[in-house]
Design an enzyme around this catalytic site. Structure first.
Site, PDB file in Angstrom:
ATOM      1  N   HIS A 175      -8.309 -10.050  -0.793  1.00  0.00           N
ATOM      2  CA  HIS A 175      -8.858  -8.713  -0.535  1.00  0.00           C
ATOM      3  C   HIS A 175     -10.370  -8.789  -0.280  1.00  0.00           C
ATOM      4  O   HIS A 175     -10.885  -8.135   0.630  1.00  0.00           O
ATOM      5  CB  HIS A 175      -8.649  -7.787  -1.746  1.00  0.00           C
ATOM      6  CG  HIS A 175      -7.223  -7.517  -2.104  1.00  0.00           C
ATOM      7  ND1 HIS A 175      -6.715  -7.747  -3.363  1.00  0.00           N
ATOM      8  CD2 HIS A 175      -6.194  -7.018  -1.367  1.00  0.00           C
ATOM      9  CE1 HIS A 175      -5.439  -7.395  -3.402  1.00  0.00           C
ATOM     10  NE2 HIS A 175      -5.093  -6.954  -2.203  1.00  0.00           N
TER      11      HIS A 175
ATOM     12  N   SER B 131      -1.530  -9.988  -5.191  1.00  0.00           N
ATOM     13  CA  SER B 131      -1.771  -9.573  -6.578  1.00  0.00           C
ATOM     14  C   SER B 131      -0.574  -9.943  -7.452  1.00  0.00           C
ATOM     15  O   SER B 131      -0.736 -10.347  -8.600  1.00  0.00           O
ATOM     16  CB  SER B 131      -1.999  -8.056  -6.639  1.00  0.00           C
ATOM     17  OG  SER B 131      -3.110  -7.695  -5.865  1.00  0.00           O
TER      18      SER B 131
ATOM     19  N   ARG C 164      -1.084 -10.911   6.333  1.00  0.00           N
ATOM     20  CA  ARG C 164      -0.999 -12.319   5.911  1.00  0.00           C
ATOM     21  C   ARG C 164       0.020 -13.102   6.713  1.00  0.00           C
ATOM     22  O   ARG C 164      -0.183 -14.251   7.040  1.00  0.00           O
ATOM     23  CB  ARG C 164      -0.598 -12.395   4.425  1.00  0.00           C
ATOM     24  CG  ARG C 164      -1.689 -12.034   3.480  1.00  0.00           C
ATOM     25  CD  ARG C 164      -1.143 -11.829   2.113  1.00  0.00           C
ATOM     26  NE  ARG C 164      -0.132 -10.763   2.140  1.00  0.00           N
ATOM     27  CZ  ARG C 164       0.320 -10.142   1.076  1.00  0.00           C
ATOM     28  NH1 ARG C 164      -0.089 -10.502  -0.120  1.00  0.00           N
ATOM     29  NH2 ARG C 164       1.209  -9.187   1.172  1.00  0.00           N
TER      30      ARG C 164
ATOM     31  N   LYS D 238       3.766   3.989 -10.031  1.00  0.00           N
ATOM     32  CA  LYS D 238       3.959   2.587  -9.662  1.00  0.00           C
ATOM     33  C   LYS D 238       3.816   1.660 -10.869  1.00  0.00           C
ATOM     34  O   LYS D 238       4.024   0.453 -10.751  1.00  0.00           O
ATOM     35  CB  LYS D 238       2.922   2.192  -8.595  1.00  0.00           C
ATOM     36  CG  LYS D 238       3.426   2.294  -7.162  1.00  0.00           C
ATOM     37  CD  LYS D 238       2.451   1.642  -6.199  1.00  0.00           C
ATOM     38  CE  LYS D 238       3.122   0.973  -5.025  1.00  0.00           C
ATOM     39  NZ  LYS D 238       2.172   0.259  -4.160  1.00  0.00           N
TER      40      LYS D 238
HETATM   41  O1  PNS Z   1      -1.767  -2.594  -1.585  1.00  0.00           O
HETATM   42  P1  PNS Z   1      -0.576  -1.793  -1.157  1.00  0.00           P
HETATM   43  O2  PNS Z   1       0.268  -1.406  -2.347  1.00  0.00           O
HETATM   44  O3  PNS Z   1       0.218  -2.450  -0.065  1.00  0.00           O
HETATM   45  O4  PNS Z   1      -1.179  -0.422  -0.543  1.00  0.00           O
HETATM   46  C1  PNS Z   1      -0.319   0.580  -0.088  1.00  0.00           C
HETATM   47  C2  PNS Z   1      -1.092   1.856   0.286  1.00  0.00           C
HETATM   48  C3  PNS Z   1      -1.984   2.314  -0.863  1.00  0.00           C
HETATM   49  C4  PNS Z   1      -1.960   1.560   1.481  1.00  0.00           C
HETATM   50  C5  PNS Z   1      -0.040   2.915   0.640  1.00  0.00           C
HETATM   51  O5  PNS Z   1       0.912   2.978  -0.387  1.00  0.00           O
HETATM   52  C6  PNS Z   1      -0.617   4.311   0.866  1.00  0.00           C
HETATM   53  O6  PNS Z   1      -1.346   4.547   1.803  1.00  0.00           O
HETATM   54  N1  PNS Z   1      -0.287   5.243  -0.057  1.00  0.00           N
HETATM   55  C7  PNS Z   1      -0.758   6.612  -0.009  1.00  0.00           C
HETATM   56  C8  PNS Z   1       0.374   7.579   0.342  1.00  0.00           C
HETATM   57  C9  PNS Z   1       0.486   7.772   1.840  1.00  0.00           C
HETATM   58  O7  PNS Z   1      -0.464   8.114   2.529  1.00  0.00           O
HETATM   59  N2  PNS Z   1       1.697   7.535   2.381  1.00  0.00           N
HETATM   60  C10 PNS Z   1       1.956   7.713   3.797  1.00  0.00           C
HETATM   61  C11 PNS Z   1       1.806   6.442   4.606  1.00  0.00           C
HETATM   62  S1  PNS Z   1       3.352   5.624   4.706  1.00  0.00           S
END
Ligand code: PNS
Length: 166
Positions: free
Chosen positions: A17, A128, A90, A41
């Site tokens: 990150h 992570s 990745r 989560k």
């Molecule tokens: O590190 P991650 O868990 O892959 O991040 C995921 C993240 C935070 C980018 C994603 O879950 C997110 O944007 N969540 C907010 C809810 C949202 O906007 N959902 C609509 C897009 S599918």
């Protein structure tokens, strides 16, 4: 001003990150690292803990801010005046899920673009989840996460196992 937003769970932040943050900070005038606050989560670290670890790890970057958000990412991006979402890729296996999210975010707000930065090859295996797994069993994570994260992970797992950390 060109504002980018780099969202994620960051539970916890890794050198993978940090690499994306450093490279994005060179592209945008301002970069907001947006930490998802979603207790459903069941993260290992609270949003506040995750923010402190990220802030501690990006102190050398003066155009980077770290904040938590809940709800839709595009809503938070709009409030912050960010028109570009940055995601790290990745491997091909990341692509399908990332494409789905990028298309959904585009559907929700057509003004906001998603761009992808390819991970540095040395971090392509890093996540992570694998860091937490290695830390659980006492493996060495010094080359995978910043020192503050290594320390907090040790404390967290010692807490869980009722040991005193040193
Ligand atoms: O590190 P991650 O868990 O892959 O991040 C995921 C993240 C935070 C980018 C994603 O879950 C997110 O944007 N969540 C907010 C809810 C949202 O906007 N959902 C609509 C897009 S599918």
């Amino acid at each position: 001003m060109n504002v980018g937003i780099y969202p994620g769970s960051f539970d916890p932040v890794t050198y993978g990150h940090i690499d994306i943050i450093e490279r994005s900070a060179r592209i945008f005038d301002r970069l907001i690292v947006a930490v998802l606050n979603n207790p459903q989560k069941e993260p290992l670290f609270t949003a506040e803990e995750r923010i402190v670890m990220i802030k501690n790890s990006v102190m050398h970057l003066d155009n980077v801010e770290v904040e938590s958000f809940s709800g839709l990412l595009v809503d938070f991006a709009r409030i912050k005046n960010a028109r570009v979402i940055v995601k790290g890729l990745r491997a091909v296996s990341d692509f399908e899920y990332e494409l789905q999210m990028a298309l959904m975010n585009k559907k929700l707000d057509k003004e906001i673009e998603t761009i992808f930065i390819m991970t540095s090859s040395k971090y392509s295996y890093l996540s992570s989840s694998v860091v937490k797994e290695v830390a659980t069993f006492g493996g060495c994570i010094a080359t995978l996460v910043p020192p503050v994260v290594e320390k907090r992970l040790k404390e967290k797992y010692n807490e869980k196992h009722g040991k005193k950390s040193n």
